[in-house]
Design a protein around this motif. Structure first.
Motif, mmCIF file in Angstrom:
data_model
loop_
_atom_site.group_PDB
_atom_site.id
_atom_site.type_symbol
_atom_site.label_atom_id
_atom_site.label_comp_id
_atom_site.label_asym_id
_atom_site.label_seq_id
_atom_site.Cartn_x
_atom_site.Cartn_y
_atom_site.Cartn_z
ATOM 1 N N HIS A 3 18.501 5.520 13.225
ATOM 2 C CA HIS A 3 17.592 4.443 13.578
ATOM 3 C C HIS A 3 16.664 4.910 14.694
ATOM 4 O O HIS A 3 16.970 5.821 15.448
ATOM 5 C CB HIS A 3 18.373 3.209 14.030
ATOM 6 N N GLY A 4 15.519 4.269 14.806
ATOM 7 C CA GLY A 4 14.592 4.576 15.879
ATOM 8 C C GLY A 4 13.748 5.799 15.636
ATOM 9 O O GLY A 4 13.235 6.408 16.578
ATOM 10 N N LYS A 5 13.584 6.209 14.373
ATOM 11 C CA LYS A 5 12.770 7.376 14.066
ATOM 12 C C LYS A 5 11.287 7.006 14.008
ATOM 13 O O LYS A 5 10.910 5.845 14.053
ATOM 14 C CB LYS A 5 13.199 7.988 12.736
ATOM 15 N N THR A 6 10.461 8.038 13.871
ATOM 16 C CA THR A 6 9.019 7.840 13.710
ATOM 17 C C THR A 6 8.569 8.540 12.437
ATOM 18 O O THR A 6 9.173 9.528 12.015
ATOM 19 C CB THR A 6 8.236 8.400 14.909
ATOM 20 N N ALA A 7 7.498 8.019 11.828
ATOM 21 C CA ALA A 7 7.027 8.580 10.561
ATOM 22 C C ALA A 7 5.516 8.572 10.496
ATOM 23 O O ALA A 7 4.844 7.755 11.146
ATOM 24 C CB ALA A 7 7.599 7.786 9.381
ATOM 25 N N LEU A 8 4.994 9.474 9.677
ATOM 26 C CA LEU A 8 3.562 9.506 9.368
ATOM 27 C C LEU A 8 3.423 9.522 7.852
ATOM 28 O O LEU A 8 4.139 10.257 7.172
ATOM 29 C CB LEU A 8 2.898 10.737 9.987
ATOM 30 N N ILE A 9 2.512 8.705 7.345
ATOM 31 C CA ILE A 9 2.290 8.649 5.902
ATOM 32 C C ILE A 9 0.807 8.833 5.599
ATOM 33 O O ILE A 9 -0.052 8.318 6.312
ATOM 34 C CB ILE A 9 2.797 7.309 5.312
ATOM 35 N N ALA A 10 0.515 9.595 4.563
ATOM 36 C CA ALA A 10 -0.852 9.769 4.071
ATOM 37 C C ALA A 10 -0.885 9.294 2.628
ATOM 38 O O ALA A 10 -0.009 9.646 1.837
ATOM 39 C CB ALA A 10 -1.273 11.233 4.144
ATOM 40 N N GLY A 11 -1.872 8.491 2.299
ATOM 41 C CA GLY A 11 -1.964 7.978 0.937
ATOM 42 C C GLY A 11 -1.329 6.619 0.767
ATOM 43 O O GLY A 11 -0.899 6.258 -0.332
ATOM 44 N N ALA A 12 -1.282 5.825 1.829
ATOM 45 C CA ALA A 12 -0.630 4.511 1.774
ATOM 46 C C ALA A 12 -1.400 3.494 0.946
ATOM 47 O O ALA A 12 -0.877 2.415 0.658
ATOM 48 C CB ALA A 12 -0.414 3.966 3.190
ATOM 49 N N SER A 13 -2.615 3.825 0.558
ATOM 50 C CA SER A 13 -3.392 2.889 -0.268
ATOM 51 C C SER A 13 -3.109 3.096 -1.758
ATOM 52 O O SER A 13 -3.530 2.299 -2.596
ATOM 53 C CB SER A 13 -4.891 3.057 -0.012
ATOM 54 N N GLY A 14 -2.375 4.152 -2.086
ATOM 55 C CA GLY A 14 -2.074 4.460 -3.479
ATOM 56 C C GLY A 14 -0.899 3.669 -4.012
ATOM 57 O O GLY A 14 -0.263 2.887 -3.291
ATOM 58 N N LEU A 15 -0.594 3.881 -5.274
ATOM 59 C CA LEU A 15 0.440 3.108 -5.957
ATOM 60 C C LEU A 15 1.812 3.286 -5.313
ATOM 61 O O LEU A 15 2.473 2.309 -4.953
ATOM 62 C CB LEU A 15 0.485 3.511 -7.433
#
Length: 226
Positions: A3-15
């Motif tokens: 718990h308490g992690k961090t994340a980065l996402i690219a392409g969040a507008s996609g399916l």
């Protein structure tokens, strides 16, 4: 699970990316989520920071890559990209740039959506492109990397894709004739892929993992047992 992690996402507008973003924000595992976008999406959440950026100059937003997990859901079509060169930039060059910045910032787990038939030696453009991407990614020594190879993605896209729409209707029409194991090989729900990506980022595994549609479906079901 951590718990308490961090994340980065690219392409969040996609399916798949949109479903995955929902999982990241609603789950208890992450305290902060950064989403790389070309323009603001309008989504608001206490955990979410949208990073408006130029994907040709990702080094300008490198500060946001100091996270635990990175998810890459980028992808386009030849119709939208207009040329193979432009498509290659979105499907290969951008993911590689993201991966390299992730590695530079000691990201522990990198997850990406590839293609069911990815093969760098294929005579077909799309699977060859995805195969090249996979080969280049696996050369980057992440502690853990997950490569998802889903079949036809099912779900409501923001953009209309004629080929996928036709294939989806055909699959729906004949699905009752198929064994369960064959259904996933032919088509899989975007939410199922997103849940599997989320699941893989929470388990302690090392090395390169390449996952077929049936494996993706099985891992997604494990989310209900966590």
């Amino acid at each position: 699970m951590t718990h308490g992690k961090t994340a980065l996402i690219a392409g969040a507008s996609g399916l798949v990316g949109n479903k995955l973003l929902h999982e990241l924000l609603q789950g208890q595992e992450y305290k902060k989520v950064y989403s790389l976008v070309r323009s603001p999406s309008g989504i608001e959440h206490a955990k979410l920071t949208e990073v408006v950026c130029n994907f040709d100059k990702l080094e300008d937003v490198e500060e946001y890559f100091s996270v635990d997990d990175v998810f890459c859901c980028l992808g386009t079509t030849i119709k939208k990209a207009k040329s193979k060169e432009a498509m290659y930039k979105v499907d290969v060059e951008y993911p590689l740039a993201i991966a390299e910045l992730a590695k530079k910032n000691n990201v522990q787990h990198f997850s990406i959506i590839s293609s069911m038939n990815a093969n760098a030696n294929s005579i077909l453009w799309y699977p060859k492109m995805k195969g090249i991407l996979e080969n280049k990614l696996t050369a980057i020594s992440f502690r853990s990397i997950s490569i998802m190879r889903p079949s036809l993605l099912l779900g409501e896209r923001k953009e209309f894709r004629l080929g996928e729409a036709i294939a989806s209707k055909i699959f729906t029409a004949i699905s009752f004739l198929l064994k369960e194991s064959w259904k996933s090989r032919l088509a899989i729900n975007a939410e199922t892929v997103a849940r599997a990506m989320f699941y893989l980022s929470q388990i302690d595994k090392q090395g390169v993992g390449v996952y077929t549609a049936n494996e993706i479906k099985n891992m997604s079901s494990l989310m209900d047992k966590k």
